[in-house]
Design a protein around this motif. Structure first.
Motif, PDB file in Angstrom:
ATOM      1  N   GLN A 173      21.889   8.493  -6.641  1.00  0.00           N
ATOM      2  CA  GLN A 173      21.030   9.544  -7.175  1.00  0.00           C
ATOM      3  C   GLN A 173      19.709   9.460  -6.426  1.00  0.00           C
ATOM      4  OE1 GLN A 173      19.420   9.652 -11.334  1.00  0.00           O
ATOM      5  NE2 GLN A 173      20.530  11.600 -11.373  1.00  0.00           N
ATOM      6  N   ILE A 174      19.284  10.583  -5.896  1.00  0.00           N
ATOM      7  CA  ILE A 174      18.012  10.661  -5.182  1.00  0.00           C
ATOM      8  C   ILE A 174      16.983  11.212  -6.157  1.00  0.00           C
ATOM      9  CG2 ILE A 174      16.799  11.708  -3.228  1.00  0.00           C
ATOM     10  CD1 ILE A 174      19.588  11.911  -1.857  1.00  0.00           C
ATOM     11  N   VAL A 175      15.890  10.460  -6.316  1.00  0.00           N
ATOM     12  CA  VAL A 175      14.864  10.841  -7.287  1.00  0.00           C
ATOM     13  C   VAL A 175      13.488  10.874  -6.639  1.00  0.00           C
ATOM     14  CG1 VAL A 175      16.143   9.924  -9.268  1.00  0.00           C
ATOM     15  CG2 VAL A 175      14.537   8.474  -8.080  1.00  0.00           C
ATOM     16  N   THR A 176      12.595  11.616  -7.254  1.00  0.00           N
ATOM     17  CA  THR A 176      11.206  11.656  -6.810  1.00  0.00           C
ATOM     18  C   THR A 176      10.498  10.407  -7.315  1.00  0.00           C
ATOM     19  OG1 THR A 176      10.408  12.776  -8.802  1.00  0.00           O
ATOM     20  CG2 THR A 176      11.185  14.189  -6.984  1.00  0.00           C
ATOM     21  N   LYS A 177       9.269  10.196  -6.893  1.00  0.00           N
ATOM     22  CA  LYS A 177       8.487   9.051  -7.372  1.00  0.00           C
ATOM     23  C   LYS A 177       8.273   9.116  -8.879  1.00  0.00           C
ATOM     24  CE  LYS A 177       6.100   7.748  -3.188  1.00  0.00           C
ATOM     25  NZ  LYS A 177       4.842   7.394  -2.564  1.00  0.00           N
ATOM     26  N   ARG A 178       8.263  10.324  -9.434  1.00  0.00           N
ATOM     27  CA  ARG A 178       8.104  10.489 -10.882  1.00  0.00           C
ATOM     28  C   ARG A 178       9.411  10.239 -11.630  1.00  0.00           C
ATOM     29  NH1 ARG A 178       5.778  16.246 -11.046  1.00  0.00           N
ATOM     30  NH2 ARG A 178       7.661  16.369 -12.272  1.00  0.00           N
ATOM     31  N   GLY A 179      10.524  10.112 -10.891  1.00  0.00           N
ATOM     32  CA  GLY A 179      11.809   9.864 -11.524  1.00  0.00           C
ATOM     33  C   GLY A 179      12.659  11.093 -11.751  1.00  0.00           C
ATOM     34  N   ARG A 236       7.165  -1.596 -10.139  1.00  0.00           N
ATOM     35  CA  ARG A 236       7.016  -2.421  -8.928  1.00  0.00           C
ATOM     36  C   ARG A 236       7.388  -1.646  -7.669  1.00  0.00           C
ATOM     37  NH1 ARG A 236      10.815  -7.027  -9.396  1.00  0.00           N
ATOM     38  NH2 ARG A 236      10.373  -7.195  -7.185  1.00  0.00           N
ATOM     39  N   ARG A 237       8.350  -0.739  -7.782  1.00  0.00           N
ATOM     40  CA  ARG A 237       8.807  -0.025  -6.583  1.00  0.00           C
ATOM     41  C   ARG A 237       7.729   0.871  -6.001  1.00  0.00           C
ATOM     42  NH1 ARG A 237      12.591   4.191  -9.550  1.00  0.00           N
ATOM     43  NH2 ARG A 237      11.118   5.880  -9.637  1.00  0.00           N
ATOM     44  N   HIS A 238       6.709   1.201  -6.800  1.00  0.00           N
ATOM     45  CA  HIS A 238       5.625   2.044  -6.298  1.00  0.00           C
ATOM     46  C   HIS A 238       4.565   1.247  -5.541  1.00  0.00           C
ATOM     47  CE1 HIS A 238       7.318   5.459  -8.266  1.00  0.00           C
ATOM     48  NE2 HIS A 238       7.241   4.889  -9.442  1.00  0.00           N
ATOM     49  N   SER A 239       4.689  -0.057  -5.570  1.00  0.00           N
ATOM     50  CA  SER A 239       3.762  -0.926  -4.851  1.00  0.00           C
ATOM     51  C   SER A 239       4.052  -0.847  -3.353  1.00  0.00           C
ATOM     52  CB  SER A 239       3.926  -2.356  -5.344  1.00  0.00           C
ATOM     53  OG  SER A 239       3.314  -3.249  -4.455  1.00  0.00           O
ATOM     54  N   PRO A 240       3.014  -0.834  -2.507  1.00  0.00           N
ATOM     55  CA  PRO A 240       3.230  -0.800  -1.060  1.00  0.00           C
ATOM     56  C   PRO A 240       4.034  -1.992  -0.547  1.00  0.00           C
ATOM     57  CG  PRO A 240       0.898  -0.507  -1.588  1.00  0.00           C
ATOM     58  CD  PRO A 240       1.605  -0.831  -2.865  1.00  0.00           C
ATOM     59  N   ASP A 241       4.019  -3.097  -1.301  1.00  0.00           N
ATOM     60  CA  ASP A 241       4.753  -4.300  -0.894  1.00  0.00           C
ATOM     61  C   ASP A 241       6.253  -4.194  -1.161  1.00  0.00           C
ATOM     62  OD1 ASP A 241       2.292  -5.379  -0.255  1.00  0.00           O
ATOM     63  OD2 ASP A 241       2.073  -6.354  -2.205  1.00  0.00           O
ATOM     64  N   PHE A 246      27.807  -1.311 -18.877  1.00  0.00           N
ATOM     65  CA  PHE A 246      28.487  -1.931 -17.737  1.00  0.00           C
ATOM     66  C   PHE A 246      27.427  -2.555 -16.842  1.00  0.00           C
ATOM     67  CE2 PHE A 246      27.527   2.365 -16.410  1.00  0.00           C
ATOM     68  CZ  PHE A 246      27.149   2.256 -15.078  1.00  0.00           C
ATOM     69  N   PRO A 247      27.786  -3.638 -16.130  1.00  0.00           N
ATOM     70  CA  PRO A 247      26.811  -4.264 -15.231  1.00  0.00           C
ATOM     71  C   PRO A 247      26.595  -3.378 -14.010  1.00  0.00           C
ATOM     72  CG  PRO A 247      28.920  -5.386 -15.089  1.00  0.00           C
ATOM     73  CD  PRO A 247      29.054  -4.353 -16.174  1.00  0.00           C
ATOM     74  N   ALA A 248      25.348  -3.194 -13.639  1.00  0.00           N
ATOM     75  CA  ALA A 248      25.016  -2.347 -12.491  1.00  0.00           C
ATOM     76  C   ALA A 248      24.051  -3.082 -11.571  1.00  0.00           C
ATOM     77  CB  ALA A 248      24.388  -1.048 -12.950  1.00  0.00           C
ATOM     78  N   GLN A 249      24.139  -2.763 -10.324  1.00  0.00           N
ATOM     79  CA  GLN A 249      23.205  -3.288  -9.330  1.00  0.00           C
ATOM     80  C   GLN A 249      22.532  -2.068  -8.700  1.00  0.00           C
ATOM     81  OE1 GLN A 249      24.961  -5.621  -6.203  1.00  0.00           O
ATOM     82  NE2 GLN A 249      23.048  -6.705  -5.848  1.00  0.00           N
ATOM     83  N   ILE A 250      21.222  -2.096  -8.679  1.00  0.00           N
ATOM     84  CA  ILE A 250      20.480  -0.946  -8.181  1.00  0.00           C
ATOM     85  C   ILE A 250      19.760  -1.326  -6.877  1.00  0.00           C
ATOM     86  CG2 ILE A 250      18.417  -1.452  -9.554  1.00  0.00           C
ATOM     87  CD1 ILE A 250      18.125   1.601  -9.914  1.00  0.00           C
ATOM     88  N   PHE A 251      19.808  -0.415  -5.955  1.00  0.00           N
ATOM     89  CA  PHE A 251      19.085  -0.543  -4.693  1.00  0.00           C
ATOM     90  C   PHE A 251      18.109   0.613  -4.626  1.00  0.00           C
ATOM     91  CE2 PHE A 251      23.335  -2.214  -4.078  1.00  0.00           C
ATOM     92  CZ  PHE A 251      23.100  -3.453  -3.520  1.00  0.00           C
ATOM     93  N   ILE A 252      16.854   0.322  -4.455  1.00  0.00           N
ATOM     94  CA  ILE A 252      15.839   1.374  -4.353  1.00  0.00           C
ATOM     95  C   ILE A 252      15.224   1.290  -2.977  1.00  0.00           C
ATOM     96  CG2 ILE A 252      13.638   2.229  -5.243  1.00  0.00           C
ATOM     97  CD1 ILE A 252      14.381   0.961  -7.943  1.00  0.00           C
ATOM     98  N   GLN A 253      15.185   2.409  -2.312  1.00  0.00           N
ATOM     99  CA  GLN A 253      14.577   2.487  -0.976  1.00  0.00           C
ATOM    100  C   GLN A 253      13.618   3.676  -0.963  1.00  0.00           C
ATOM    101  OE1 GLN A 253      15.023   0.400   1.818  1.00  0.00           O
ATOM    102  NE2 GLN A 253      13.233   1.552   2.426  1.00  0.00           N
TER     103      GLN A 253
END
Length: 129
Positions: A47-53, A97-102, A120-127
């Motif tokens: 799912q592709i989301v904006t910074k606001r979600g 945390r994902r909004h942090s420049p680091d 269900f167990p999920a693993q999330i990758f945010i880029q």
């Protein structure tokens, strides 16, 4: 293209510029279509989301995994409603945390919540892009 009128270009130059812009727009549309096809063919839930979600695009694997019947339903559902209550605070913290420049990218696990209420167990990758 209305900016072309403001400048004193020759008709030939305007025609050339308009042709180039049209080709670029066509290529961009083709690339967007290829990208969507690539996402749709993936077995991973994406799912592709904006910074606001806000959801911009959801693939079929995501729809199926979370128990929706269509993409519109999945996109209209808030992200937080798809997280098990015991993991909600941790997911919110990671989301901040994902909004942090680091943290241009972030990976973590959590218990996800299907539309029917099962977890269900999920693993999330945010880029970030």
């Amino acid at each position: 293209m209305s900016d072309l009128v403001k400048h004193n270009y020759s008709q030939e130059s305007k025609a050339w510029l308009i042709e180039r812009l049209t080709r670029l727009e066509e290529r961009e549309t083709a690339h967007q279509s290829q990208f969507v096809n690539f996402i749709d063919a993936s077995l991973l839930a994406i799912q592709i989301v904006t910074k606001r979600g806000d959801a911009l695009y959801t693939n079929d694997a995501y729809v199926k995994l979370f128990g929706f019947t269509d993409k519109e339903g999945a996109q209209a559902t808030s992200q937080s409603s798809l997280v098990a209550p015991h993991d909600l605070e941790r997911v919110r913290t990671n989301s901040e945390r994902r909004h942090s420049p680091d943290n241009a990218s972030l990976e973590y696990e959590y218990d996800a919540l299907k539309k029917d209420g099962t977890t269900f167990p999920a693993q999330i990758f945010i880029q970030s892009v």
